[in-house]
Design a protein around this motif. Sequence first.
Motif, PDB file in Angstrom:
ATOM      1  N   VAL A   5       1.876   4.560  -1.081  1.00 52.92           N
ATOM      2  CA  VAL A   5       2.679   5.588  -0.444  1.00 52.92           C
ATOM      3  C   VAL A   5       3.394   6.130  -1.438  1.00 52.92           C
ATOM      4  N   ALA A   6       3.124   7.406  -1.672  1.00 51.94           N
ATOM      5  CA  ALA A   6       3.998   8.171  -2.760  1.00 51.94           C
ATOM      6  C   ALA A   6       5.226   8.676  -2.160  1.00 51.94           C
ATOM      7  N   SER A   7       6.210   8.762  -3.138  1.00 46.52           N
ATOM      8  CA  SER A   7       7.554   9.319  -2.783  1.00 46.52           C
ATOM      9  C   SER A   7       7.691  10.846  -3.002  1.00 46.52           C
ATOM     10  N   GLN A  25       1.292  10.523   1.194  1.00 47.66           N
ATOM     11  CA  GLN A  25       2.668  10.807   0.875  1.00 47.66           C
ATOM     12  C   GLN A  25       3.660  10.229   1.932  1.00 47.66           C
TER      13      GLN A  25
END
Length: 123
Positions: free
Chosen positions: A121-123, A13
């Motif tokens: 990388v997730a928002s 994340q």
Amino acid sequence: QVQLVESGGGLVQAGGSLRLSCAASGRTGSMYAMGWFRQAPGKEREFVASYSWSRGTIYNSDSVKGRWTIYRDNAKNTVYLQMDSLNPEDTAIYYCAASPNDIATKPYEFDAWGQGIQVTVAS
């Protein structure tokens, strides 16, 4: 020849951390620097950081300066990339590379490459 194997990538994340590892084997005596590059879809390969084994100096790109750290374990012939404060723009395939030059920051200065590892990388 030098063989390089990356590990430690994955999904995280935004704001999180990952540590990439790159283990070297083979003719490691010919390595004078190791570094990390990344390549996002549709973009050119970008320098991230490098470590000069002979000089003990570190070179970082402006995009990661202050957020990430490159360091090595001599006994294991391994270089690490500690990535903190990750953001979605850091999503890419990350490549480890080794150079016969003691200062190396350009792709053509490296002559051995790992297979690459995905960091998302997730928002």
